[in-house]
Scaffold this motif. Structure first.
Motif, mmCIF file in Angstrom:
data_model
loop_
_atom_site.group_PDB
_atom_site.id
_atom_site.type_symbol
_atom_site.label_atom_id
_atom_site.label_comp_id
_atom_site.label_asym_id
_atom_site.label_seq_id
_atom_site.Cartn_x
_atom_site.Cartn_y
_atom_site.Cartn_z
ATOM 1 N N UNK A 156 0.853 -1.200 0.000
ATOM 2 C CA UNK A 156 0.000 0.000 0.000
ATOM 3 C C UNK A 156 0.886 1.247 0.000
ATOM 4 N N UNK A 189 -12.513 5.883 -1.875
ATOM 5 C CA UNK A 189 -13.799 5.234 -1.628
ATOM 6 C C UNK A 189 -13.648 3.769 -1.288
ATOM 7 N N UNK A 190 -12.405 3.322 -1.114
ATOM 8 C CA UNK A 190 -12.239 1.925 -0.723
ATOM 9 C C UNK A 190 -11.325 1.867 0.499
ATOM 10 N N UNK A 191 -11.315 0.721 1.150
ATOM 11 C CA UNK A 191 -10.479 0.441 2.312
ATOM 12 C C UNK A 191 -10.789 1.347 3.515
ATOM 13 N N UNK A 192 -10.288 2.581 3.500
ATOM 14 C CA UNK A 192 -10.522 3.478 4.639
ATOM 15 C C UNK A 192 -10.721 4.876 4.093
ATOM 16 N N UNK A 193 -11.667 5.616 4.641
ATOM 17 C CA UNK A 193 -11.864 6.998 4.194
ATOM 18 C C UNK A 193 -12.112 7.891 5.390
ATOM 19 N N UNK A 245 -5.947 -4.971 7.929
ATOM 20 C CA UNK A 245 -6.910 -5.668 7.093
ATOM 21 C C UNK A 245 -7.260 -6.938 7.881
ATOM 22 N N UNK A 265 -17.793 3.245 4.077
ATOM 23 C CA UNK A 265 -18.550 3.961 5.093
ATOM 24 C C UNK A 265 -18.370 5.462 4.938
ATOM 25 N N UNK A 283 -2.124 -0.667 -4.491
ATOM 26 C CA UNK A 283 -3.170 0.259 -4.057
ATOM 27 C C UNK A 283 -2.593 1.534 -3.438
ATOM 28 N N UNK A 304 -22.151 11.634 -1.106
ATOM 29 C CA UNK A 304 -21.297 10.456 -0.887
ATOM 30 C C UNK A 304 -19.948 10.808 -0.282
ATOM 31 N N UNK A 305 -19.836 11.943 0.364
ATOM 32 C CA UNK A 305 -18.524 12.341 0.879
ATOM 33 C C UNK A 305 -18.123 11.521 2.098
ATOM 34 N N UNK A 306 -16.830 11.559 2.417
ATOM 35 C CA UNK A 306 -16.309 10.789 3.541
ATOM 36 C C UNK A 306 -16.849 11.314 4.872
ATOM 37 N N UNK A 365 -8.946 -3.096 1.570
ATOM 38 C CA UNK A 365 -10.401 -3.062 1.408
ATOM 39 C C UNK A 365 -11.071 -4.390 1.781
#
Lengths: 491, 491
Positions: A217, A435-439, A449, B450, A237, A405-407, B437
């Motif tokens: 990452x 928008x994936x994993x953590x926001x 993970x 989220x 990623x 759709x904001x964090x 993710x």
């Protein structure tokens, strides 16, 4: 031929595997204590090397000042680079290491568990557990702030990851000393020395972005341009911490005083931060009352330049009493202003005819960092009761939070609350707009993970062939899929 | 100029935003019912268009057969492409739509909640909620299996996402009809018609991989080559479902019968699946007993070709009684064999001197899909009791599960259990070998992310400036960070 980048990446992966293996026979708490002890060792090592680090940092600052004089760098960069002039900065960096050490471990938490099948005459129970685990090797790229090296190293170690760090080139000398001190401290701990490494040049980064075999990452912090170019180049990623084009919408039923306080704070509390406000959307009803003139007046008095669309401009120019010499703070907007992260005391203003138009504008122009609606307040009773039964449920707030759709989506609160410390995470790696994993603010939880562990009991073989297909043989073994306690499995 | 790819991506994003807005005033259950009704509508539409779909599919199959005859395609592709010859395939595709509709909604689940600050004389409570939400626009690329279009469309709709789908080119005619049927059904539902679109050509995909402004996640399934090339080209996150180089290690205390049953199942239950076994690591103690000869004998009898290292080869050739004509099933291995996903009845065999060597081999060669240790069993009592207090805790199992970083790690169970249906997820998008993710079998939960929602109460402004810094003014507002109930906030 093994390149420098490949050898660094490989060492990081080896150190990661090695650290997992070394701690594999320790229980959950014991493993966390080992990691925390390594952090305390790092803190001590930094303390005893203060003089040497200060010397290197003074030289970095001197060289940066020369660049400021020739107009190549900004003064604010020098102040971020300088670790020792501002009282408390060094000490709070050290304190941060201990704070991270004391956070609850994010590892080996069971987040899902099922009995896949119960024992029969041949086989024992077959149980499934989902357990949190480190991601692996992180490549972290950030600005010329030496304390961030220590922050991110602490978070990586606490979360069981290996890290390769690259700070801004202006902090090179400080980073080199700190990096050596970190590795020496790790070598004396129960963890491998190469668990944290630093690299110095942009060329290293370019090559590391292709080491997807070893690096899991990339976490870049910095300008949008930097983050975008890394997203294009990286073969692994990327958790990007890029722009904060935060937008506030003032609905027709918003309260004036609440709005003024919240909007002025959002814009002026720290204009250079990614969570400061950049665009204000105004319900058109506010043009014909005292609302917009008073809000605009407050913003202008706080030093903000308003970039207004036609109708808000007209009202502002008519109704706002601007002091001598501040006339230029109310100006017409350009279409680019609504896509601009000013990071300064500038605010784009636009009038919308309703909530739907505001939502469409935000979904088109927001960077999905933090967006706010100001609307009728949720009233608490006289005792300031914290009862969960609110009066006045506002459908505007509900529609806003679900349609955007904001964090981070706020109702009647300043954008500036969008921050890991303020959210109670203890600390943060940054604020992700992905928008994936953590926001949103990413704390320790964003650096882990999970893996699935299946534990079979009994002396018989556990085979997939023993089970019936959905439409299959009724004499075969059946799936159970019942809940079992969510805890670490024992072996 | 707007390209075709850009216009498709833009329409998907618009449909996504539109769907969120349309459902924004519905409660959690109501919104899920709307999505499930749309799925049932799709099922009916597919049922009434069966004849037309069958015609298109028959033509796809006819064209594919021509290619098989000229040696350009494999027979197995034709059988995957054919939706109607195998009894039950069409019906179970339809049933799958209803099954997904009935799964619990993965959306609007509160996974974290804190009171950031309690009310004071000026401001009300400031509460933080973390709520699951859709990722946005998904680009899904998969093989020439027409039923996958329906599976993935169902999962995307249920999880609130928009999807752009691209199946293998051999299923083009079937896909075109199904896609039209899907869109028409959606148009008659309460959701936008463009929520699911399909594209036909590779050129479309290449262009779509650069539409990071509109597309949030790419989910490729297929060959490693395909997944890697997409990972290189895509400017947005990729959840890759690539190789399954699964490895089993047989520890010195493993039971022979359990090992034979489990290993034979892992290799032969469905050799072409990504969760079938490819490499067997053998503790050296098994060479000098009946263990390895009997295990090898069972594998050879089951039709497996063993690619053995020097010492396992010697013992196998000496001790295994191979039937006439099957001598060639015990062969020397090459070093490439340990990095090969055979996807056939072939197995690489290697002897290791201990658990540590096995762990190192796996961390170096495994694709992090599913790895297994066979070791002393966890004994259950005579009643097959499911008590959680196991006898014989095996430190080898504990060390193995903690030292290996794969998505699925099994103790004494077949690799073939690594599957979304078998894990109890109802269905799966695929099995991810990534490290961010979602990994392992990805169900509905892997298609959501989220957002943080901050809800401020009271009539006063909620400003960050009102709070004290960590070392700051004691008369200012204090952070609270206490737990509050984990539930959806009401507005």
């Amino acid at each position: 031929m093994t390149t420098n980048a490949e050898s660094i990446a490989k060492r990081a992966k080896t150190a990661f595997d090695e650290s997992q293996q070394r701690l594999s026979l320790s229980g959950r708490e014991e493993a966390d204590k080992i990691r925390s002890r390594a952090l305390e060792r790092i803190r001590s090592a930094l303390e005893s090397s203060k003089e040497e680090i200060e010397r290197a940092n003074r030289e970095d600052v001197r060289l940066a000042r020369e660049q400021v004089e020739s107009g190549k760098l900004s003064n604010s960069l020098v102040s971020r680079l300088d670790l020792f002039s501002k009282p408390g900065k060094w000490d709070s960096m050290l304190q941060g290491v201990s704070d991270v050490a004391r956070l609850p471990s994010p590892l080996d938490v069971c987040t899902y568990s099922k009995r896949l099948a119960s024992s029969d005459s041949v086989s024992g129970d077959l149980d499934l557990y989902r357990l949190t685990c480190p991601i692996g090797v992180l490549l972290c790229i950030f600005e010329a702030r030496p304390e961030v090296i220590v922050n991110i190293a602490s978070l990586a170690i606490k979360s069981g990851n290996a890290a390769i760090l690259k700070g801004g080139k202006e902090s090179k000398l400080t980073a080199a000393v700190m990096s050596r001190v970190l590795s020496e401290a790790l070598a004396q701990s129960e963890l491998p020395a190469d668990l944290v490494q630093t690299v110095e040049t942009r060329e290293d980064i370019a090559a590391l972005l292709h080491q997807e075999k070893y690096i899991d990452l990339v976490i870049p912090r910095g300008s949008n341009e930097l983050v975008r170019s890394i997203q294009r180049e990286a073969r692994m990623p990327v958790m990007g911490h890029a722009d904060g084009l935060c937008i506030a919408y003032v609905h027709d039923d918003a309260l004036l005083d609440m709005t003024i306080g919240t909007i002025v704070d959002s814009k002026t509390d720290y204009p250079a931060a990614c969570n400061s406000l950049e665009t204000l959307l105004l319900h058109e009803s506010h043009l014909s009352t005292e609302f917009w003139p008073r809000l605009a007046q407050s913003l202008v008095s706080a030093g903000v330049t308003l970039h207004c669309d036609e109708s808000s401009l007209k009202v502002a120019l008519e109704k706002v009493e601007v002091e001598e010499g501040k006339k230029e703070r109310i100006v017409p907007s350009t279409s680019e202003d609504y896509d601009t992260e000013f990071l300064d005391l500038d605010l784009a203003v636009k009038v919308v005819k309703d909530l739907d138009e505001a939502i469409r504008h935000i979904n088109l122009h927001s960077s999905n960092h933090t967006d706010v609606i100001l609307c009728s307040p949720i009233v608490q009773d006289d005792q300031g009761s914290t009862s969960e039964e609110e009066q006045d449920p506002s459908s505007a707030a509900s529609k806003f939070t679900k349609s955007i759709s904001s964090a981070n989506i706020f109702v009647n609160a300043s954008t500036r609350f969008s921050d890991g410390f303020r959210y109670g995470f203890g600390t943060e790696v940054g604020i992700s707009t992905g928008r994936t994993h953590a926001r949103g603010p990413v704390g320790l939880e964003g650096l882990v993970i999970y893996k699935y562990v299946v534990k079979a009991k009994g002396k018989g073989p556990q085979t997939a062939g023993a089970f019936s297909l959905p439409d299959g043989d009724s004499k075969k073994r059946k799936w159970d899929h019942s809940d079992i306690p969510r805890k670490l499995p024992r072996f």
